[in-house]
Design a protein around this motif. Sequence first.
Motif, PDB file in Angstrom:
ATOM      1  N   ALA A 121       0.715  -1.173  -0.035  1.00  0.00           N
ATOM      2  CA  ALA A 121       0.152   0.003   0.127  1.00  0.00           C
ATOM      3  C   ALA A 121       0.927   1.210   0.049  1.00  0.00           C
ATOM      4  CB  ALA A 121      -0.856   0.088   1.212  1.00  0.00           C
ATOM      5  N   GLY A 122       0.328   2.226  -0.839  1.00  0.00           N
ATOM      6  CA  GLY A 122       1.284   3.433  -0.937  1.00  0.00           C
ATOM      7  C   GLY A 122       2.537   3.534  -1.947  1.00  0.00           C
ATOM      8  N   HIS A 123       2.643   2.372  -2.425  1.00  0.00           N
ATOM      9  CA  HIS A 123       3.863   2.301  -3.335  1.00  0.00           C
ATOM     10  C   HIS A 123       3.285   2.665  -4.714  1.00  0.00           C
ATOM     11  CE1 HIS A 123       7.848   0.809  -4.787  1.00  0.00           C
ATOM     12  NE2 HIS A 123       7.075   0.774  -5.690  1.00  0.00           N
ATOM     13  N   PRO A 124       3.806   3.682  -5.577  1.00  0.00           N
ATOM     14  CA  PRO A 124       3.556   4.206  -6.598  1.00  0.00           C
ATOM     15  C   PRO A 124       3.434   3.331  -7.910  1.00  0.00           C
ATOM     16  CG  PRO A 124       5.507   5.327  -6.066  1.00  0.00           C
ATOM     17  CD  PRO A 124       5.128   4.498  -4.999  1.00  0.00           C
ATOM     18  N   THR A 125       2.759   3.194  -8.460  1.00  0.00           N
ATOM     19  CA  THR A 125       2.984   2.181  -9.892  1.00  0.00           C
ATOM     20  C   THR A 125       3.112   3.233 -11.122  1.00  0.00           C
ATOM     21  OG1 THR A 125       0.423   2.218  -9.897  1.00  0.00           O
ATOM     22  CG2 THR A 125       1.521   0.379  -8.740  1.00  0.00           C
ATOM     23  N   GLU A 126       4.099   2.725 -11.953  1.00  0.00           N
ATOM     24  CA  GLU A 126       3.922   3.326 -13.259  1.00  0.00           C
ATOM     25  C   GLU A 126       2.866   3.436 -14.142  1.00  0.00           C
ATOM     26  OE1 GLU A 126       7.708   2.925 -11.058  1.00  0.00           O
ATOM     27  OE2 GLU A 126       6.251   1.341 -12.037  1.00  0.00           O
ATOM     28  N   HIS A 127       2.569   4.605 -14.885  1.00  0.00           N
ATOM     29  CA  HIS A 127       1.633   4.591 -15.737  1.00  0.00           C
ATOM     30  C   HIS A 127       0.313   4.139 -15.355  1.00  0.00           C
ATOM     31  CE1 HIS A 127       4.646   4.600 -19.046  1.00  0.00           C
ATOM     32  NE2 HIS A 127       5.268   3.872 -18.351  1.00  0.00           N
ATOM     33  N   ALA A 171       7.119  14.623  -8.981  1.00  0.00           N
ATOM     34  CA  ALA A 171       7.043  13.583  -9.746  1.00  0.00           C
ATOM     35  C   ALA A 171       7.179  12.156  -9.139  1.00  0.00           C
ATOM     36  CB  ALA A 171       8.148  13.750 -10.913  1.00  0.00           C
ATOM     37  N   HIS A 172       7.945  12.071  -8.165  1.00  0.00           N
ATOM     38  CA  HIS A 172       7.758  11.127  -7.578  1.00  0.00           C
ATOM     39  C   HIS A 172       6.471  10.418  -6.918  1.00  0.00           C
ATOM     40  CE1 HIS A 172      12.655  11.106  -6.631  1.00  0.00           C
ATOM     41  NE2 HIS A 172      12.163  10.746  -7.760  1.00  0.00           N
ATOM     42  N   GLY A 173       5.943  11.462  -6.653  1.00  0.00           N
ATOM     43  CA  GLY A 173       4.386  11.141  -6.169  1.00  0.00           C
ATOM     44  C   GLY A 173       3.411  11.227  -7.224  1.00  0.00           C
ATOM     45  N   ARG A 174       3.846  11.128  -8.496  1.00  0.00           N
ATOM     46  CA  ARG A 174       2.931  11.032  -9.801  1.00  0.00           C
ATOM     47  C   ARG A 174       1.960  12.329  -9.843  1.00  0.00           C
ATOM     48  NH1 ARG A 174      -0.484   6.795  -8.997  1.00  0.00           N
ATOM     49  NH2 ARG A 174      -0.006   6.647  -7.110  1.00  0.00           N
ATOM     50  N   VAL A 175       2.538  13.241  -9.376  1.00  0.00           N
ATOM     51  CA  VAL A 175       1.718  14.611  -9.567  1.00  0.00           C
ATOM     52  C   VAL A 175       1.948  15.456 -10.596  1.00  0.00           C
ATOM     53  CG1 VAL A 175       1.153  16.843  -8.180  1.00  0.00           C
ATOM     54  CG2 VAL A 175       1.629  14.627  -6.932  1.00  0.00           C
ATOM     55  N   ASP A 176       1.226  15.689 -11.115  1.00  0.00           N
ATOM     56  CA  ASP A 176       1.209  16.641 -12.691  1.00  0.00           C
ATOM     57  C   ASP A 176       1.166  17.815 -12.486  1.00  0.00           C
ATOM     58  OD1 ASP A 176       1.340  14.178 -14.250  1.00  0.00           O
ATOM     59  OD2 ASP A 176      -0.598  14.419 -14.902  1.00  0.00           O
TER      60      ASP A 176
END
Length: 470
Positions: free
Chosen positions: A86-92, A121-126
């Motif tokens: 849980a909480g680990h970012p996944t690509e795409h 970016a590490h948090g997948r935030v645009d």
Amino acid sequence: MSDVTRTKHGRPVHHWRRDLVELAALFTAVAVADAVANLIGHGPDGAALLVISAVVLVATAGFHTWWARRHNHAPPTADDADARPAGHPTEHSAGATTLWRMRTTVRDEPGSLAALCTALAHGRVDILSLQAHPLAEGTVDEFLLRAPEELSAAEITRGVSHAGGSGTWIERADAHDLVDAPTRILGLATRTALDAAELPLALRQLLGRCTIRSLPATSRERDTTAPAADATADGAPVEGVLEGTVLRLRAPEGEVITVERPYLPFTPTEFARARALVELDTRLGPRIPRSQDVLTLAEGNSITVRRADTTDVEAAKAMHDRCSRRTLSMRYHGPVHDADRYLNHLLSPRFGRTLAVQTASGRIVGIGHLLWDGDETEIALLVEDEWQRRGIGTELLGRLVALAVEASCESVYAVTQASNTGMVAAMRGLGLPLDYQIEEGTLVITARLDATPVISRPPYDASFEPQRAE
């Protein structure tokens, strides 16, 4: 701005052992292919060897697939994604997102903004937009962000803090914030140019959630013979004052507009924008839209509903003279002989919007006010005795609420007396959630505009037949 590659400390990670194994496998395959070709071409059992080589090739392909999946060389399957902690970012990953407005202060040195963007970016935030507000020390960066829905404001703030951001402030945004800053500012300037009453609303939209109050000018400030250097009010010079979370700006008639935002200090950039908007308003002078609606009452009389301003003060005073003491006390809640004192303030576009009901002969018989009261908005009505109970008050109230909705007000309130059954009935007729507070015979009715959509023109008495006139 998305994190689409696996990184470690901001740099790509190269798996050299995996590359070495694949290179060795390639050379081995070439050697085996050469040996098989020689055996098939010079040996008697060529056909059998060809079948054996095909089997070996299939086995090799299966081994390579197994090896690649085990060492993350291939994209993860759906099962792999579900198995992540849980909480680990996944690509795409594609899912629900949330818009955020964020401000943070970064050091004025090369690389500080890059470190902040990398953390996002590490948090997948645009990052959808970015504005920089230079300060004497450091820079305030204002972001519009699109983040995964599961990423909380606290997590974003924590990541920004680790990247060097300080004094971070964040709140939810909506689709209106997607408009770029120059376009939004030009739109606010256009609204202000068309209507002087738009200035407080334009300042609020320009500066965000804030409280705006206007203090009238003193007699000395109205004295045009006074030296320019003395033209100050409450410590506010002509060019205005920036004091942390408070702005003081001089308006055209000498009054001081105070803008307060307790949660976030103003920047010099914001101060310059607000001052330019007030200067535009000053140069254009008093102005209101001159459009009007012609309505027909049940008995056949025609009335006109239009915007009013300080040029209507004398006509409004004449209406006061025709109103009974009871009607004036219902409206002003004080000595009726003081009613005329409030008209300059009530009819000024600086403090709100006023609608007037006018007969065919040009006589004003009803007035409705929408008044900016800091963070709140007040509605007040006055209808001449002979014209009451004809639906005029309901019509005015509906139009004022529609104006409040257009101004993005969250609620409106009316101060009246518990015995004013007409005002109570008109507020109930809006079909909005109402809150009642009674204190010493004074009734405050608050209508929440954000709870139920309000149409642009609320229903009015069926006897009205509107006709548009310019």
